[in-house]
Scaffold this motif. Sequence first.
Motif, PDB file in Angstrom:
ATOM      1  N   ILE A  58       0.834  -1.193   0.000  1.00 14.82           N
ATOM      2  CA  ILE A  58       0.000   0.000   0.000  1.00 14.82           C
ATOM      3  C   ILE A  58       0.875   1.252   0.000  1.00 14.82           C
ATOM      4  O   ILE A  58       0.627   2.192  -0.737  1.00 14.82           O
ATOM      5  N   ALA A  59       1.898   1.242   0.845  1.00 14.10           N
ATOM      6  CA  ALA A  59       2.782   2.407   0.921  1.00 14.10           C
ATOM      7  C   ALA A  59       3.459   2.670  -0.411  1.00 14.10           C
ATOM      8  O   ALA A  59       3.607   3.820  -0.826  1.00 14.10           O
ATOM      9  N   GLU A  60       3.861   1.603  -1.083  1.00 13.12           N
ATOM     10  CA  GLU A  60       4.511   1.759  -2.384  1.00 13.12           C
ATOM     11  C   GLU A  60       3.542   2.377  -3.392  1.00 13.12           C
ATOM     12  O   GLU A  60       3.907   3.289  -4.134  1.00 13.12           O
ATOM     13  N   GLN A  61       2.310   1.898  -3.427  1.00  9.86           N
ATOM     14  CA  GLN A  61       1.319   2.441  -4.356  1.00  9.86           C
ATOM     15  C   GLN A  61       1.016   3.903  -4.057  1.00  9.86           C
ATOM     16  O   GLN A  61       0.780   4.687  -4.969  1.00  9.86           O
ATOM     17  N   LEU A  62       1.012   4.259  -2.775  1.00  7.22           N
ATOM     18  CA  LEU A  62       0.731   5.636  -2.389  1.00  7.22           C
ATOM     19  C   LEU A  62       1.958   6.534  -2.443  1.00  7.22           C
ATOM     20  O   LEU A  62       1.843   7.756  -2.400  1.00  7.22           O
ATOM     21  N   GLY A  63       3.135   5.904  -2.519  1.00 11.14           N
ATOM     22  CA  GLY A  63       4.369   6.679  -2.535  1.00 11.14           C
ATOM     23  C   GLY A  63       4.678   7.307  -1.182  1.00 11.14           C
ATOM     24  O   GLY A  63       5.142   8.437  -1.112  1.00 11.14           O
ATOM     25  N   VAL A  64       4.424   6.566  -0.100  1.00 14.98           N
ATOM     26  CA  VAL A  64       4.667   7.077   1.245  1.00 14.98           C
ATOM     27  C   VAL A  64       5.592   6.137   2.002  1.00 14.98           C
ATOM     28  O   VAL A  64       5.722   4.961   1.668  1.00 14.98           O
ATOM     29  N   ARG A  65       6.236   6.662   3.016  1.00 16.66           N
ATOM     30  CA  ARG A  65       7.136   5.838   3.821  1.00 16.66           C
ATOM     31  C   ARG A  65       6.422   5.233   5.016  1.00 16.66           C
ATOM     32  O   ARG A  65       6.759   4.144   5.458  1.00 16.66           O
ATOM     33  N   HIS A  66       5.468   5.946   5.577  1.00 12.69           N
ATOM     34  CA  HIS A  66       4.777   5.498   6.777  1.00 12.69           C
ATOM     35  C   HIS A  66       3.298   5.253   6.481  1.00 12.69           C
ATOM     36  O   HIS A  66       2.698   5.985   5.693  1.00 12.69           O
ATOM     37  N   VAL A  67       2.755   4.259   7.148  1.00 14.11           N
ATOM     38  CA  VAL A  67       1.332   3.939   7.008  1.00 14.11           C
ATOM     39  C   VAL A  67       0.727   3.895   8.401  1.00 14.11           C
ATOM     40  O   VAL A  67       1.283   3.277   9.314  1.00 14.11           O
ATOM     41  N   LEU A  68      -0.407   4.554   8.558  1.00 18.12           N
ATOM     42  CA  LEU A  68      -1.167   4.497   9.797  1.00 18.12           C
ATOM     43  C   LEU A  68      -2.363   3.604   9.538  1.00 18.12           C
ATOM     44  O   LEU A  68      -3.136   3.855   8.615  1.00 18.12           O
ATOM     45  N   GLU A  69      -2.484   2.546  10.316  1.00 19.86           N
ATOM     46  CA  GLU A  69      -3.632   1.666  10.156  1.00 19.86           C
ATOM     47  C   GLU A  69      -4.321   1.523  11.492  1.00 19.86           C
ATOM     48  O   GLU A  69      -3.726   1.768  12.548  1.00 19.86           O
ATOM     49  N   GLY A  70      -5.566   1.145  11.436  1.00 21.29           N
ATOM     50  CA  GLY A  70      -6.300   1.003  12.685  1.00 21.29           C
ATOM     51  C   GLY A  70      -7.622   0.308  12.481  1.00 21.29           C
ATOM     52  O   GLY A  70      -7.980  -0.093  11.371  1.00 21.29           O
ATOM     53  N   SER A  71      -8.329   0.178  13.582  1.00 19.20           N
ATOM     54  CA  SER A  71      -9.644  -0.450  13.538  1.00 19.20           C
ATOM     55  C   SER A  71     -10.528   0.172  14.605  1.00 19.20           C
ATOM     56  O   SER A  71     -10.038   0.764  15.573  1.00 19.20           O
ATOM     57  N   VAL A  72     -11.818   0.024  14.395  1.00 21.24           N
ATOM     58  CA  VAL A  72     -12.810   0.496  15.353  1.00 21.24           C
ATOM     59  C   VAL A  72     -13.773  -0.648  15.591  1.00 21.24           C
ATOM     60  O   VAL A  72     -14.306  -1.230  14.646  1.00 21.24           O
ATOM     61  N   ARG A  73     -13.972  -0.968  16.853  1.00 26.87           N
ATOM     62  CA  ARG A  73     -14.936  -2.000  17.226  1.00 26.87           C
ATOM     63  C   ARG A  73     -15.848  -1.440  18.298  1.00 26.87           C
ATOM     64  O   ARG A  73     -15.411  -0.679  19.164  1.00 26.87           O
ATOM     65  N   LYS A  74     -17.101  -1.852  18.245  1.00 27.82           N
ATOM     66  CA  LYS A  74     -18.074  -1.365  19.201  1.00 27.82           C
ATOM     67  C   LYS A  74     -18.752  -2.554  19.852  1.00 27.82           C
ATOM     68  O   LYS A  74     -19.154  -3.503  19.179  1.00 27.82           O
ATOM     69  N   ALA A  75     -18.865  -2.507  21.175  1.00 24.02           N
ATOM     70  CA  ALA A  75     -19.591  -3.525  21.926  1.00 24.02           C
ATOM     71  C   ALA A  75     -20.430  -2.798  22.962  1.00 24.02           C
ATOM     72  O   ALA A  75     -19.898  -2.194  23.895  1.00 24.02           O
ATOM     73  N   GLY A  76     -21.733  -2.826  22.769  1.00 25.08           N
ATOM     74  CA  GLY A  76     -22.614  -2.096  23.676  1.00 25.08           C
ATOM     75  C   GLY A  76     -22.318  -0.619  23.630  1.00 25.08           C
ATOM     76  O   GLY A  76     -22.308  -0.009  22.570  1.00 25.08           O
ATOM     77  N   ALA A  77     -22.017  -0.064  24.797  1.00 22.60           N
ATOM     78  CA  ALA A  77     -21.734   1.372  24.883  1.00 22.60           C
ATOM     79  C   ALA A  77     -20.235   1.655  24.888  1.00 22.60           C
ATOM     80  O   ALA A  77     -19.820   2.762  25.168  1.00 22.60           O
ATOM     81  N   THR A  78     -19.423   0.657  24.575  1.00 26.40           N
ATOM     82  CA  THR A  78     -17.976   0.838  24.578  1.00 26.40           C
ATOM     83  C   THR A  78     -17.437   0.749  23.160  1.00 26.40           C
ATOM     84  O   THR A  78     -17.846  -0.104  22.385  1.00 26.40           O
ATOM     85  N   VAL A  79     -16.507   1.629  22.867  1.00 27.86           N
ATOM     86  CA  VAL A  79     -15.835   1.601  21.580  1.00 27.86           C
ATOM     87  C   VAL A  79     -14.342   1.392  21.841  1.00 27.86           C
ATOM     88  O   VAL A  79     -13.788   1.958  22.782  1.00 27.86           O
ATOM     89  N   ARG A  80     -13.739   0.529  21.040  1.00 26.12           N
ATOM     90  CA  ARG A  80     -12.288   0.299  21.106  1.00 26.12           C
ATOM     91  C   ARG A  80     -11.695   0.696  19.763  1.00 26.12           C
ATOM     92  O   ARG A  80     -12.070   0.162  18.724  1.00 26.12           O
ATOM     93  N   ILE A  81     -10.774   1.625  19.821  1.00 25.93           N
ATOM     94  CA  ILE A  81     -10.106   2.104  18.620  1.00 25.93           C
ATOM     95  C   ILE A  81      -8.625   1.780  18.760  1.00 25.93           C
ATOM     96  O   ILE A  81      -8.005   2.114  19.775  1.00 25.93           O
ATOM     97  N   THR A  82      -8.083   1.101  17.774  1.00 33.30           N
ATOM     98  CA  THR A  82      -6.654   0.800  17.775  1.00 33.30           C
ATOM     99  C   THR A  82      -6.019   1.517  16.594  1.00 33.30           C
ATOM    100  O   THR A  82      -6.635   1.670  15.541  1.00 33.30           O
ATOM    101  N   ALA A  83      -4.802   1.966  16.802  1.00 35.24           N
ATOM    102  CA  ALA A  83      -4.057   2.637  15.736  1.00 35.24           C
ATOM    103  C   ALA A  83      -2.608   2.216  15.849  1.00 35.24           C
ATOM    104  O   ALA A  83      -2.087   2.027  16.951  1.00 35.24           O
ATOM    105  N   GLN A  84      -1.966   2.054  14.690  1.00 33.77           N
ATOM    106  CA  GLN A  84      -0.539   1.734  14.688  1.00 33.77           C
ATOM    107  C   GLN A  84       0.129   2.382  13.493  1.00 33.77           C
ATOM    108  O   GLN A  84      -0.446   2.459  12.419  1.00 33.77           O
ATOM    109  N   LEU A  85       1.338   2.850  13.746  1.00 33.23           N
ATOM    110  CA  LEU A  85       2.144   3.480  12.713  1.00 33.23           C
ATOM    111  C   LEU A  85       3.220   2.499  12.292  1.00 33.23           C
ATOM    112  O   LEU A  85       3.932   1.939  13.128  1.00 33.23           O
ATOM    113  N   ILE A  86       3.348   2.302  10.988  1.00 34.58           N
ATOM    114  CA  ILE A  86       4.294   1.326  10.442  1.00 34.58           C
ATOM    115  C   ILE A  86       5.257   2.029   9.507  1.00 34.58           C
ATOM    116  O   ILE A  86       4.836   2.826   8.658  1.00 34.58           O
ATOM    117  N   ASP A  87       6.536   1.737   9.667  1.00 35.08           N
ATOM    118  CA  ASP A  87       7.548   2.186   8.719  1.00 35.08           C
ATOM    119  C   ASP A  87       7.504   1.190   7.560  1.00 35.08           C
ATOM    120  O   ASP A  87       7.895   0.035   7.715  1.00 35.08           O
TER     121      ASP A  87
END
Length: 176
Positions: A1-30
Amino acid sequence: IAEQLGVRHVLEGSVRKAGATVRITAQLIDAQTDTHLWSDTFDRELTAENLFAIQDEIARAIVEQLGEIIGDAATPTVSLDAATENLDAYEAYLEGRSIYYRRSAQNILEMVTLFERAVTLDPDFAEAWASLSAAYGVVPGWNLGSPEEFVPKALEAANRQMLDDLENARRTQLAL
């Protein structure tokens, strides 16, 4: 993906919801070394009152970490404007947008119903009006309604969206 976008770093993450709680994860990759530079998990109680505060908090944390890791001394400030404070309207809008991008003859009318629900729950939700206009606009193309019925609805929703945007701009000017 980074190669196609021409970038060095990629930020990826996810969002999950269970009831009234939300969990958001994020990670930065070289992308050059495939090394994880940073990651974090954000667990928050989700309410209509704090939906956009959560987005703002997490976006700020990510931008701050990006600035430290990548070395950008001029880390930009982050400001998120709440499109609506009605969580149910926002959820209907997001579900409708999801369908819009993967639409088929089987789900077009469900998409329209979701956008109609969003604007019913929050009549000042400009983005929902814009999406409802687009949804009405595609119905005839799928032979699920006539242009005579849906084109006027699309125009009415688009006009409502523009009026809401103008009102929001006016409020912003008054606040300045």
